[in-house]
Design an enzyme around this catalytic site. Structure first.
Site, PDB file in Angstrom:
ATOM      1  N   ASP A   1      -3.826  -2.543   4.076  1.00  0.00           N
ATOM      2  CA  ASP A   1      -4.074  -1.774   2.853  1.00  0.00           C
ATOM      3  C   ASP A   1      -5.106  -0.675   3.068  1.00  0.00           C
ATOM      4  O   ASP A   1      -5.121   0.331   2.366  1.00  0.00           O
ATOM      5  CB  ASP A   1      -4.525  -2.694   1.719  1.00  0.00           C
ATOM      6  CG  ASP A   1      -3.323  -3.414   1.154  1.00  0.00           C
ATOM      7  OD1 ASP A   1      -2.857  -4.371   1.803  1.00  0.00           O
ATOM      8  OD2 ASP A   1      -2.815  -2.972   0.111  1.00  0.00           O
TER       9      ASP A   1
ATOM     10  N   ALA B   1       0.796  -1.231   0.000  1.00  0.00           N
ATOM     11  CA  ALA B   1       0.000   0.000   0.000  1.00  0.00           C
ATOM     12  C   ALA B   1       0.832   1.288   0.000  1.00  0.00           C
ATOM     13  O   ALA B   1       0.620   2.159  -0.859  1.00  0.00           O
ATOM     14  CB  ALA B   1      -0.968  -0.037   1.187  1.00  0.00           C
TER      15      ALA B   1
ATOM     16  N   GLN C   1       4.358 -13.319  -2.103  1.00  0.00           N
ATOM     17  CA  GLN C   1       5.140 -12.173  -1.594  1.00  0.00           C
ATOM     18  C   GLN C   1       5.993 -12.585  -0.388  1.00  0.00           C
ATOM     19  O   GLN C   1       7.065 -12.031  -0.168  1.00  0.00           O
ATOM     20  CB  GLN C   1       4.204 -11.027  -1.176  1.00  0.00           C
ATOM     21  CG  GLN C   1       3.517 -10.301  -2.316  1.00  0.00           C
ATOM     22  CD  GLN C   1       2.144 -10.873  -2.596  1.00  0.00           C
ATOM     23  OE1 GLN C   1       1.888 -12.056  -2.370  1.00  0.00           O
ATOM     24  NE2 GLN C   1       1.249 -10.046  -3.103  1.00  0.00           N
TER      25      GLN C   1
ATOM     26  N   ASN D   1      -6.313  -6.372   4.592  1.00  0.00           N
ATOM     27  CA  ASN D   1      -4.910  -6.716   4.284  1.00  0.00           C
ATOM     28  C   ASN D   1      -4.927  -7.966   3.407  1.00  0.00           C
ATOM     29  O   ASN D   1      -5.987  -8.544   3.116  1.00  0.00           O
ATOM     30  CB  ASN D   1      -4.100  -6.920   5.573  1.00  0.00           C
ATOM     31  CG  ASN D   1      -2.605  -7.011   5.294  1.00  0.00           C
ATOM     32  OD1 ASN D   1      -2.058  -6.169   4.595  1.00  0.00           O
ATOM     33  ND2 ASN D   1      -1.948  -8.035   5.806  1.00  0.00           N
ATOM     34  N   LYS D   2      -3.755  -8.381   3.009  1.00  0.00           N
ATOM     35  CA  LYS D   2      -3.597  -9.517   2.087  1.00  0.00           C
ATOM     36  C   LYS D   2      -4.456 -10.709   2.489  1.00  0.00           C
ATOM     37  O   LYS D   2      -4.529 -11.056   3.673  1.00  0.00           O
ATOM     38  CB  LYS D   2      -2.108  -9.887   2.070  1.00  0.00           C
ATOM     39  CG  LYS D   2      -1.717 -11.082   1.219  1.00  0.00           C
ATOM     40  CD  LYS D   2      -2.169 -10.952  -0.212  1.00  0.00           C
ATOM     41  CE  LYS D   2      -1.713  -9.695  -0.899  1.00  0.00           C
ATOM     42  NZ  LYS D   2      -2.417  -9.418  -2.170  1.00  0.00           N
TER      43      LYS D   2
ATOM     44  N   ARG E   1      -5.349   0.315  -8.597  1.00  0.00           N
ATOM     45  CA  ARG E   1      -5.723  -0.776  -7.675  1.00  0.00           C
ATOM     46  C   ARG E   1      -6.726  -0.190  -6.672  1.00  0.00           C
ATOM     47  O   ARG E   1      -6.534   0.932  -6.207  1.00  0.00           O
ATOM     48  CB  ARG E   1      -4.490  -1.359  -6.949  1.00  0.00           C
ATOM     49  CG  ARG E   1      -3.594  -2.167  -7.907  1.00  0.00           C
ATOM     50  CD  ARG E   1      -2.544  -2.968  -7.183  1.00  0.00           C
ATOM     51  NE  ARG E   1      -3.099  -4.138  -6.509  1.00  0.00           N
ATOM     52  CZ  ARG E   1      -2.386  -4.905  -5.672  1.00  0.00           C
ATOM     53  NH1 ARG E   1      -1.129  -4.602  -5.406  1.00  0.00           N
ATOM     54  NH2 ARG E   1      -2.939  -5.954  -5.096  1.00  0.00           N
TER      55      ARG E   1
HETATM   56  O1  MRU Z   1      -1.155  -7.276  -3.273  1.00  0.00           O
HETATM   57  P1  MRU Z   1      -0.061  -6.586  -2.516  1.00  0.00           P
HETATM   58  O2  MRU Z   1       1.251  -7.290  -2.588  1.00  0.00           O
HETATM   59  O3  MRU Z   1       0.044  -5.120  -2.893  1.00  0.00           O
HETATM   60  O4  MRU Z   1      -0.535  -6.629  -1.006  1.00  0.00           O
HETATM   61  C1  MRU Z   1       0.274  -6.037  -0.016  1.00  0.00           C
HETATM   62  C2  MRU Z   1      -0.265  -6.218   1.354  1.00  0.00           C
HETATM   63  O5  MRU Z   1      -1.318  -6.763   1.564  1.00  0.00           O
HETATM   64  C3  MRU Z   1       0.532  -5.607   2.466  1.00  0.00           C
HETATM   65  O6  MRU Z   1       0.379  -6.354   3.642  1.00  0.00           O
HETATM   66  C4  MRU Z   1       0.019  -4.182   2.717  1.00  0.00           C
HETATM   67  O7  MRU Z   1      -0.026  -3.457   1.536  1.00  0.00           O
HETATM   68  C5  MRU Z   1       0.867  -3.470   3.693  1.00  0.00           C
HETATM   69  S1  MRU Z   1       2.472  -3.135   2.993  1.00  0.00           S
HETATM   70  C6  MRU Z   1       3.353  -2.213   4.064  1.00  0.00           C
END
Ligand code: MRU
Length: 354
Positions: free
Chosen positions: A244, A58, A203, A254-255, A99
């Site tokens: 996010d 994010a 990730q 979040n993810k 996004r």
């Molecule tokens: O799909 P992504 O890789 O952008 O998702 C990222 C996440 O969910 C992270 O946990 C979130 O953005 C926090 S990053 C400091």
């Protein structure tokens, strides 16, 4: 898209670079194998890079969008020094739509909009670049502060679990949840980090492990589905994740997989910490149900590393974020301090500090 490489090895804090009037984005789709940058020279290339996950996380998405506005304004002003503001709107919309879940994207664009509103005549790019660089620098500084706050919550010495990637790669540097982990490790409070591999983009396996191994912090990868069993086995004190978007009542997007971790953590008496800059809190989103959840293409689940893995004909449900209710969160850690057991009143009180 043009690609470039740096002379030496790349560090996690170099995911976004402003060089020679262009934005260089470390292509996170190719880590850990290749350390290659994509060169963005306009808003469209920047929006494409955000959408296709060249840059992700994010805060990093917000920073990339800020630089994208600089590129867009430069372009529009060169073509029409009088009417550039009207034409720029199309680029701002394009970037904002790249996004949907990470609110830092909209937050960063709103900050540059304010600067645009205050500008007089002349080339807008230098002033906008100053603002984008300030957002970038501030994010790293905020992460260092939240790292210290978060580490203060960890007592004793134990293992922690983290999910996705929240490190330098996902931010302006240092990291949110990974920043807390870095700070706590340096204080001798963390024995090892269990990192979920984080299907489908991996990730955790590709990015978090890359960062932690380089830092010499012991990391063990596990399949996402192993996390509850790991908690049951004991020795884990905290789950530490990023966000996010945090709604006005403290619900956290979040993810995908974060919600399951929070449920399992509560069941096992493991504490659950969310580390995120205050810019991730969105007072306009009242609760988790109002957070737009990004759905991504079926191929991401049907394939692994580009290879088909699923039975032909299978359908796919691929939301890439989930919502953890505030009641499962023990602490939200920001650069301005800690919100313990968040709710709407505590979030409003926190935002009043801004
Ligand atoms: O799909 P992504 O890789 O952008 O998702 C990222 C996440 O969910 C992270 O946990 C979130 O953005 C926090 S990053 C400091």
């Amino acid at each position: 898209m043009q690609e470039v490489s740096l002379d030496g090895p790349v560090s996690a804090d170099q995911a976004l670079l402003w060089r020679d009037d262009s934005l260089l984005l470390l292509d996170q789709r190719r880590l850990p194998r290749d350390e290659v940058f994509i060169v963005c020279r306009d808003a469209r290339a920047t929006a494409d890079a955000i959408r296709t996950m060249v840059v992700r996380g994010a805060p990093a998405i917000g920073i990339a969008a800020a630089y994208g506005v600089v590129l867009a304004a430069r372009d529009r002003y060169a073509r029409d020094p009088q009417g550039w503001r009207g034409a720029l709107e199309e680029d701002l919309q394009l970037l904002a739509a790249a996004r949907p879940t990470a609110v830092n994207l909209l937050w960063a664009i709103a900050r540059l909009r304010t600067v645009i509103g205050d500008l007089g005549g002349g080339d807008p790019a230098p002033r906008l670049l100053d603002e984008a660089l300030a957002i970038h620098r501030q994010d790293r500084a905020d992460n260092l502060r939240m790292g210290d706050f978060g580490a203060g919550l960890i007592t004793g010495r134990s293992a922690v679990i983290t999910h996705c990637n929240t490190g330098g790669l996902a931010t302006g540097g240092w990291g949110t949840a990974l920043g807390v982990i870095r700070a706590a490790y340096s204080q001798g409070k963390i024995e090892r980090v269990y990192a979920d591999e984080t299907r489908p983009w991996l990730q955790g396996a590709r990015l978090t492990a890359w960062e932690l191994v380089r830092d010499g912090i012991p990391v063990e990868l596990m399949a996402d589905s192993a996390a509850a069993a790991r908690m049951a086995a004991g020795g884990v004190s905290w789950v530490i994740v990023g966000a996010d978007r945090i709604a006005a009542n403290g619900d956290v997007a979040n993810k995908i997989g974060t919600y399951g971790l929070a449920v399992a953590a509560r069941h096992h008496g493991v504490k659950f910490m969310v580390a995120a800059p205050t810019s991730t809190i969105d007072p306009a989103t009242l609760d988790g149900a109002a957070i737009p959840i990004e759905q991504r293409p079926a191929e991401e689940v049907l394939q692994c590393a580009g290879q088909p893995i699923a039975a032909a004909g299978a359908g796919v449900w691929n939301p890439v974020f989930d919502v953890t209710p505030a009641t499962l969160v023990d602490a939200i850690v920001t650069e301005l301090g800690i919100i313990e057991r968040p709710d709407a009143d505590k979030i409003a009180h926190h935002l009043a500090k801004v």
